[in-house]
Scaffold this motif. Structure first.
Motif, PDB file in Angstrom:
ATOM      1  N   ALA A 177       8.329  24.389-137.678  1.00 58.35           N
ATOM      2  CA  ALA A 177       8.429  22.699-137.922  1.00 58.35           C
ATOM      3  C   ALA A 177       8.358  22.571-139.425  1.00 58.35           C
ATOM      4  CB  ALA A 177       7.210  22.145-137.244  1.00 58.35           C
ATOM      5  N   PRO A 213       6.433  24.942-134.296  1.00 59.59           N
ATOM      6  CA  PRO A 213       6.278  23.898-133.576  1.00 59.59           C
ATOM      7  C   PRO A 213       5.007  23.946-132.491  1.00 59.59           C
ATOM      8  CG  PRO A 213       8.664  24.295-133.538  1.00 59.59           C
ATOM      9  CD  PRO A 213       7.585  25.521-134.063  1.00 59.59           C
ATOM     10  N   CYS A 223      11.534  20.737-143.156  1.00 61.26           N
ATOM     11  CA  CYS A 223      10.447  20.247-142.374  1.00 61.26           C
ATOM     12  C   CYS A 223      11.164  19.624-141.158  1.00 61.26           C
ATOM     13  CB  CYS A 223       9.513  19.277-142.835  1.00 61.26           C
ATOM     14  SG  CYS A 223       8.350  20.050-144.044  1.00 61.26           S
ATOM     15  N   LEU A 224      10.989  19.908-139.907  1.00 63.18           N
ATOM     16  CA  LEU A 224      11.775  19.316-138.670  1.00 63.18           C
ATOM     17  C   LEU A 224      13.199  19.506-138.796  1.00 63.18           C
ATOM     18  CD1 LEU A 224       9.503  16.220-138.040  1.00 63.18           C
ATOM     19  CD2 LEU A 224       9.001  18.737-137.274  1.00 63.18           C
ATOM     20  N   LEU A 247      13.131  11.928-142.814  1.00 60.91           N
ATOM     21  CA  LEU A 247      11.955  12.916-142.556  1.00 60.91           C
ATOM     22  C   LEU A 247      10.754  11.908-142.341  1.00 60.91           C
ATOM     23  CD1 LEU A 247      10.623  15.500-142.125  1.00 60.91           C
ATOM     24  CD2 LEU A 247      10.037  15.781-144.563  1.00 60.91           C
ATOM     25  N   GLN A 307       9.925  10.677-138.739  1.00 61.57           N
ATOM     26  CA  GLN A 307       9.604  11.819-138.046  1.00 61.57           C
ATOM     27  C   GLN A 307       8.130  12.118-138.065  1.00 61.57           C
ATOM     28  OE1 GLN A 307      12.523  14.487-136.211  1.00 61.57           O
ATOM     29  NE2 GLN A 307      14.044  13.514-137.841  1.00 61.57           N
ATOM     30  N   VAL A 308       7.555  11.835-139.120  1.00 62.34           N
ATOM     31  CA  VAL A 308       6.183  12.404-139.847  1.00 62.34           C
ATOM     32  C   VAL A 308       5.169  11.329-139.613  1.00 62.34           C
ATOM     33  CG1 VAL A 308       4.995  13.094-141.683  1.00 62.34           C
ATOM     34  CG2 VAL A 308       7.085  14.208-141.011  1.00 62.34           C
ATOM     35  N   ARG A 332       6.895  13.996-134.595  1.00 59.06           N
ATOM     36  CA  ARG A 332       7.067  15.243-134.184  1.00 59.06           C
ATOM     37  C   ARG A 332       6.145  16.187-134.992  1.00 59.06           C
ATOM     38  NH1 ARG A 332      12.754  16.647-135.151  1.00 59.06           N
ATOM     39  NH2 ARG A 332      12.254  18.795-134.573  1.00 59.06           N
ATOM     40  N   LEU A 333       5.683  15.518-136.270  1.00 59.10           N
ATOM     41  CA  LEU A 333       4.894  16.440-137.203  1.00 59.10           C
ATOM     42  C   LEU A 333       3.814  15.455-137.573  1.00 59.10           C
ATOM     43  CD1 LEU A 333       4.085  18.715-139.027  1.00 59.10           C
ATOM     44  CD2 LEU A 333       5.814  17.586-140.832  1.00 59.10           C
ATOM     45  N   ILE A 376       3.697  18.504-130.428  1.00 55.98           N
ATOM     46  CA  ILE A 376       3.541  17.655-131.871  1.00 55.98           C
ATOM     47  C   ILE A 376       2.877  18.938-132.752  1.00 55.98           C
ATOM     48  CG2 ILE A 376       2.554  16.128-133.364  1.00 55.98           C
ATOM     49  CD1 ILE A 376       2.895  14.230-130.926  1.00 55.98           C
ATOM     50  N   THR A 377       3.424  19.078-134.024  1.00 55.43           N
ATOM     51  CA  THR A 377       2.924  20.141-134.901  1.00 55.43           C
ATOM     52  C   THR A 377       1.858  19.408-135.807  1.00 55.43           C
ATOM     53  OG1 THR A 377       5.032  21.353-134.921  1.00 55.43           O
ATOM     54  CG2 THR A 377       3.342  21.771-136.739  1.00 55.43           C
TER      55      THR A 377
END
Length: 313
Positions: A4, A29, A63-64, A75, A78-79, A153-154, A184-185
């Protein structure tokens, strides 16, 4: 499986000083990675670079699955990034704050999304309460709910439990583990050793440089520390001399005991020898813990803002 987070050679300079100096970081991940280090070590700067809020001076990676430099805009969607300080509007209610964040992300079915976030973080009964009137623990829940609205996802969490009571901290970490179980990381900076122990893996930096990485057991084992526990009267008067003794990397109090740690067994023995004849003083072998390791790592690290040896002050 692609990590991830997979970045290499991360550098950020201010006024010619490298506050982040060649950091390599990989997190798989669904893992919770604890990011540890003293104040000013570069943790916040690293987190801000990873989520696209700061542009690194050097470094590359993804990242991802996205290039964290060239695809920063994509990004960010998704963060989830939770800052050290509460960053929402204190004159808005809990629901109004979450609704505002949902609007920023142009989320469809906004009301339903906000309602689900309120329910998940146990905020429904307080949804009409002004954010400025909340305690630290409830502000923390609201901040986390806002981070999760767009289903990231992060998660990048910057000392999220600072100033929060133990019960709220435990509930927060229970939620973090639930999120990791959903894939989720999480990269979370913390100063608390009990929180570090709840992470799947740890990364320790000081003065912008990576000093240790791995599981708790790996880091303790690879530190190679010998630790002695001292108990008894008159210890306080001896501590400064112990700290200055060759081979002693750390001297730290743990309740009524004092841990003395070093890597050179012979030097450590010489430092302790004058104390062995002191009446009532018990000196026993002890197992190294994370705090022993991290204090000793700081003792060996070079301050990136310290004046070079021999330089004028």
């Amino acid at each position: 499986m692609e990590p991830a987070i997979d970045v290499r050679g991360l550098v950020k300079r201010y006024e010619g000083r490298a506050v982040v100096d060649g950091i390599d970081l990989q997190v798989a991940p669904g893992r919770i990675c604890g990011f540890l280090g003293p104040n000013g070590s570069g943790k916040t700067t690293t987190l801000r670079m990873l989520c696209g809020l700061l542009t690194p001076d050097a470094g590359e990676g993804r990242c991802l699955g996205l290039d964290f430099r060239r695809e920063a805009a994509a990004l960010k969607r998704q963060v989830g990034y939770m800052t050290q300080r509460f960053g929402l509007y204190e004159d808005l209610t809990i629901r109004e704050n979450l609704d505002f964040v949902a609007r920023l992300f142009s989320m469809p079915q906004r009301r339903a999304v906000v309602g689900a976030a309120l329910e998940r973080l146990g905020l429904t009964s307080r949804q009409r309460q002004l954010a400025g009137s909340l305690s630290g623990g409830w502000k923390q829940r609201l901040a986390l709910a806002a981070c999760l609205l767009h289903r990231p996802r992060l998660l990048l969490l910057d000392e999220p439990t600072a100033g929060v009571d133990p019960k709220a901290r435990r509930e927060f970490w229970d939620e973090i583990h639930r999120l990791a179980g959903e894939g989720i990381t999480v990269l979370v900076s913390t100063h608390y050793m009990d929180e570090a122990e709840r992470c799947h893996e740890l990364v320790y930096i000081a003065y912008g440089r990576l000093l240790a990485r791995g599981s708790e057991a790996q880091i303790i084992r690879e530190a190679g520390l010998a630790v002695w526990s001292l108990r008894g009267p008159g210890l306080a008067a001896r501590l400064e001399a112990l700290r200055a003794a060759p081979g002693v990397l750390s001297v730290a109090a743990f309740g009524s005991a004092v841990h003395v740690a070093g890597q050179d067994e012979a030097q450590l023995e010489r430092a302790l020898a004058p104390l062995r004849a002191q009446p009532g003083l018990a000196i026993e072998r002890a197992e190294a813990n994370l705090e022993d390791v991290f204090i000793s790592l700081i003792a060996r690290a070079q301050d990136n803002f310290a004046a070079p040896a021999g330089a004028a002050r």
